[in-house]
Design a protein around this motif. Structure first.
Motif, PDB file in Angstrom:
ATOM      1  N   SER A   1      13.924   6.191  -8.737  1.00  0.00           N
ATOM      2  CA  SER A   1      12.116   6.407  -8.075  1.00  0.00           C
ATOM      3  C   SER A   1      12.603   4.749  -7.427  1.00  0.00           C
ATOM      4  N   GLU A   2      12.194   3.797  -8.243  1.00  0.00           N
ATOM      5  CA  GLU A   2      12.303   2.140  -7.474  1.00  0.00           C
ATOM      6  C   GLU A   2      13.301   1.679  -6.629  1.00  0.00           C
ATOM      7  N   GLU A   3      14.446   2.293  -6.878  1.00  0.00           N
ATOM      8  CA  GLU A   3      15.327   2.825  -5.222  1.00  0.00           C
ATOM      9  C   GLU A   3      15.367   3.183  -4.491  1.00  0.00           C
ATOM     10  N   LEU A   4      14.489   4.300  -4.298  1.00  0.00           N
ATOM     11  CA  LEU A   4      14.281   5.181  -3.393  1.00  0.00           C
ATOM     12  C   LEU A   4      12.998   4.029  -2.478  1.00  0.00           C
ATOM     13  N   LEU A   5      11.676   4.399  -3.497  1.00  0.00           N
ATOM     14  CA  LEU A   5      10.939   2.776  -2.918  1.00  0.00           C
ATOM     15  C   LEU A   5      11.552   1.800  -2.672  1.00  0.00           C
TER      16      LEU A   5
ATOM     17  N   GLY B   1      -4.516   7.601  -4.070  1.00  0.00           N
ATOM     18  CA  GLY B   1      -4.905   8.491  -5.618  1.00  0.00           C
ATOM     19  C   GLY B   1      -4.344   9.011  -6.228  1.00  0.00           C
ATOM     20  N   GLU B   2      -3.520   9.828  -5.960  1.00  0.00           N
ATOM     21  CA  GLU B   2      -2.657  10.823  -6.377  1.00  0.00           C
ATOM     22  C   GLU B   2      -2.258  10.109  -7.588  1.00  0.00           C
ATOM     23  N   LEU B   3      -2.110   9.018  -7.491  1.00  0.00           N
ATOM     24  CA  LEU B   3      -1.123   8.130  -8.859  1.00  0.00           C
ATOM     25  C   LEU B   3      -1.339   7.833  -9.734  1.00  0.00           C
ATOM     26  N   GLY B   4      -2.880   7.709  -9.507  1.00  0.00           N
ATOM     27  CA  GLY B   4      -3.925   6.878 -10.684  1.00  0.00           C
ATOM     28  C   GLY B   4      -3.749   5.727 -10.787  1.00  0.00           C
ATOM     29  N   PRO B   5      -4.331   4.631 -11.375  1.00  0.00           N
ATOM     30  CA  PRO B   5      -4.822   3.276 -11.680  1.00  0.00           C
ATOM     31  C   PRO B   5      -3.133   2.705 -12.056  1.00  0.00           C
ATOM     32  N   GLY B   6      -2.298   3.722 -13.563  1.00  0.00           N
ATOM     33  CA  GLY B   6      -1.182   3.267 -14.394  1.00  0.00           C
ATOM     34  C   GLY B   6      -0.117   3.549 -13.250  1.00  0.00           C
ATOM     35  N   LEU B   7       0.460   4.489 -12.546  1.00  0.00           N
ATOM     36  CA  LEU B   7       1.676   4.689 -11.662  1.00  0.00           C
ATOM     37  C   LEU B   7       1.756   3.414 -10.378  1.00  0.00           C
ATOM     38  N   PHE B   8       0.209   3.528  -9.812  1.00  0.00           N
ATOM     39  CA  PHE B   8      -0.231   2.959  -8.764  1.00  0.00           C
ATOM     40  C   PHE B   8       0.105   1.512  -8.487  1.00  0.00           C
ATOM     41  N   HIS B   9       0.157   0.776  -9.837  1.00  0.00           N
ATOM     42  CA  HIS B   9       0.467  -0.538 -10.216  1.00  0.00           C
ATOM     43  C   HIS B   9       1.542  -0.733 -10.471  1.00  0.00           C
TER      44      HIS B   9
ATOM     45  N   LEU C   1       1.924  -0.597  -5.505  1.00  0.00           N
ATOM     46  CA  LEU C   1       0.818  -1.720  -4.811  1.00  0.00           C
ATOM     47  C   LEU C   1       1.923  -3.062  -4.678  1.00  0.00           C
ATOM     48  N   PRO C   2       3.213  -3.213  -5.019  1.00  0.00           N
ATOM     49  CA  PRO C   2       4.151  -4.044  -5.101  1.00  0.00           C
ATOM     50  C   PRO C   2       4.681  -3.420  -4.499  1.00  0.00           C
ATOM     51  N   HIS C   3       5.036  -2.957  -3.531  1.00  0.00           N
ATOM     52  CA  HIS C   3       5.540  -2.530  -2.268  1.00  0.00           C
ATOM     53  C   HIS C   3       4.677  -2.768  -0.839  1.00  0.00           C
ATOM     54  N   LEU C   4       3.946  -2.285  -1.630  1.00  0.00           N
ATOM     55  CA  LEU C   4       2.456  -2.815  -0.244  1.00  0.00           C
ATOM     56  C   LEU C   4       2.718  -4.740  -0.091  1.00  0.00           C
ATOM     57  N   LYS C   5       2.594  -4.687  -1.636  1.00  0.00           N
ATOM     58  CA  LYS C   5       2.595  -6.339  -0.945  1.00  0.00           C
ATOM     59  C   LYS C   5       3.390  -6.826  -0.601  1.00  0.00           C
ATOM     60  N   GLU C   6       5.247  -6.493  -1.002  1.00  0.00           N
ATOM     61  CA  GLU C   6       6.204  -6.767   0.135  1.00  0.00           C
ATOM     62  C   GLU C   6       5.794  -6.641   1.535  1.00  0.00           C
ATOM     63  N   ILE C   7       5.326  -5.514   2.342  1.00  0.00           N
ATOM     64  CA  ILE C   7       5.800  -4.949   3.108  1.00  0.00           C
ATOM     65  C   ILE C   7       4.746  -6.346   3.671  1.00  0.00           C
ATOM     66  N   ALA C   8       3.602  -6.692   3.274  1.00  0.00           N
ATOM     67  CA  ALA C   8       2.752  -6.965   4.088  1.00  0.00           C
ATOM     68  C   ALA C   8       3.734  -8.751   4.100  1.00  0.00           C
TER      69      ALA C   8
ATOM     70  N   PHE D   1      -9.786   2.539  -7.439  1.00  0.00           N
ATOM     71  CA  PHE D   1      -9.685   1.903  -8.304  1.00  0.00           C
ATOM     72  C   PHE D   1      -8.796   0.989  -8.127  1.00  0.00           C
ATOM     73  N   ALA D   2      -8.225   0.717  -6.674  1.00  0.00           N
ATOM     74  CA  ALA D   2      -7.742  -0.447  -6.366  1.00  0.00           C
ATOM     75  C   ALA D   2      -7.610  -1.470  -5.415  1.00  0.00           C
ATOM     76  N   ILE D   3      -9.120  -1.124  -5.093  1.00  0.00           N
ATOM     77  CA  ILE D   3     -10.256  -1.727  -4.272  1.00  0.00           C
ATOM     78  C   ILE D   3      -9.671  -3.149  -3.993  1.00  0.00           C
ATOM     79  N   GLU D   4      -9.335  -3.895  -6.167  1.00  0.00           N
ATOM     80  CA  GLU D   4      -9.651  -4.968  -5.699  1.00  0.00           C
ATOM     81  C   GLU D   4      -8.350  -5.665  -5.557  1.00  0.00           C
ATOM     82  N   ASP D   5      -7.136  -4.636  -5.987  1.00  0.00           N
ATOM     83  CA  ASP D   5      -5.904  -5.556  -5.649  1.00  0.00           C
ATOM     84  C   ASP D   5      -5.654  -5.417  -4.163  1.00  0.00           C
ATOM     85  N   LEU D   6      -5.715  -4.319  -3.793  1.00  0.00           N
ATOM     86  CA  LEU D   6      -5.208  -3.898  -2.295  1.00  0.00           C
ATOM     87  C   LEU D   6      -6.503  -5.770  -1.342  1.00  0.00           C
TER      88      LEU D   6
END
Length: 369
Positions: free
Chosen positions: A189-193, A223-231, A235-242, A268-273
């Motif tokens: 999954s990480e390889e694909l992401l 939102g389908e991921l929930g906090p654990g899988l999203f974070h 989230l790490p890849h969204l940060k990397e893109i920016a 659940f991720a608004i503060e992190d986003l």
């Protein structure tokens, strides 16, 4: 002689409201645009499609058609931005997956990723500038044809949302195979992401170089991921893109542009986003604006979040809903939008009421303030 800069090539910008709002600067009224503001709800779009007997991706791959379709809503509504007519699924296409969008059938893939071994079917090295040249030519042409009327958005899907499509073939949360990959096959999954992230970065950079003045990353299935899988996975890849988009632009002496992240249903991720490197956090309609602002803080601009179904309201009720939204968000560090895309059978007249009401109420509120 030095090559002309983008500022020399393109007409001067007449309405920079949305760029100022994105940067947190004061605006005299709230800027407004809508996701899917060009498309099936507009009679002129359907007439254009029939006239040219064109499939969806026929149109997406034609810079002249893209330009015409992108400009259609600007001719009807006093919008503060255009968004290039394209699709997030151009990324899987350049990675080697055949994708079509058919009327009545939706998204059709020629194959889906059934297990990690099938990652070998994907292209690991992509010349994005070459493969998606039609997108960038369309952006440049549209910037020229806009004549500086409003800024032009570019966009991409986010890694997780694209992974979801490539494995499940759909955005439906009822199909959990992609989410199961994250649990059963975290390394694959990480390889694909990571592959998707690299291509997305190049795609956004190329759009900005072609003339996009602001870009949005759509994580429609966040939102389908929930906090654990999203974070862990999103989230790490969204940060990397920016981070990497700005890094690559600086390396190429190109001025960075504001960036928007839309992680639908990820309350659940608004503060992190808000701390992920984007100037703007876009919200779906299922969160209270006041709650979102408390979570996001005052350092970012918020975008959203009228329920798209409210565009079916009577004129009186729609104006009331818009006014309530404006009162909750306030008029600064705010971009008005829907909480998702325009629905295909919405009346265009109601879209006009939405746009005009945002301007009217925000000007009234600013006059009082």
């Amino acid at each position: 002689m030095a090559a002309p800069t983008l500022q020399q090539v393109f007409p001067p910008l007449k309405n920079d409201l949305i760029l100022r709002a994105a940067r947190g600067e004061r605006t005299e009224r709230v800027p407004v645009w809508a996701m899917r503001q060009a498309g099936r709800y507009l009679p002129e779009y359907n007439e254009f499609k029939q006239e040219h007997s064109a499939t969806f991706f026929d149109m997406v791959r034609s810079p002249s058609m893209v330009c015409e379709i992108t400009l259609q809503p600007l001719k009807r509504f006093e919008l503060d931005a255009a968004i290039i007519f394209s699709d997030i699924l151009v990324i899987p296409q350049v990675l080697g997956m055949g994708v079509d969008i058919q009327d009545g059938k939706g998204v059709i893939f020629d194959f889906l990723l059934e297990d990690p071994q099938e990652l070998g079917k994907l292209r690991k090295s992509v010349d994005v500038a070459k493969e998606l040249k039609y997108v960038y030519e369309a952006i440049t042409l549209t910037r020229q044809q806009l004549g500086g009327q409003v800024p032009l958005f570019g966009f991409s899907g986010a890694p997780w949302t694209l992974m979801k499509y490539m494995i499940d073939g759909s955005s439906s949360a009822m199909l959990p195979k992609a989410r199961k990959w994250l649990v059963k096959h975290p390394e694959a999954s990480e390889e694909l992401l990571q592959l998707l992230t690299s291509v997305i970065v190049d795609h956004l950079v190329a759009q900005i170089k072609a003339g996009a003045q602001i870009v949005q990353v759509f994580d429609s299935n966040a939102g389908e991921l929930g906090p654990g899988l999203f974070h862990k996975f999103a989230l790490p890849h969204l940060k990397e893109i920016a981070y990497k988009v700005r890094e690559k632009l600086r390396e190429q002496n190109v001025e960075p542009v504001p960036m928007v992240v839309f992680a639908k249903d990820a309350h659940f991720a608004i503060e992190d986003l808000a701390n992920a490197g984007y100037e703007v956090v876009s919200l779906d309609w299922t969160i209270k604006p006041t709650h979102a602002r408390r979570l996001a803080g005052s350092s970012v601009t918020l975008q959203g979040n009228l329920d798209p179904c409210l565009l079916y309201s009577t004129e009186e009720d729609l104006k009331k809903h818009v006014k309530e939204m404006m009162q909750k968000f306030g008029t600064q560090k705010y971009i008005a939008n829907l909480g998702h895309g325009v629905i295909k059978d919405v009346e265009p007249d109601n879209m006009k009421i939405f746009v005009d009401s945002v301007h009217m109420y925000s000007e009234e509120m600013n006059a009082i303030a």
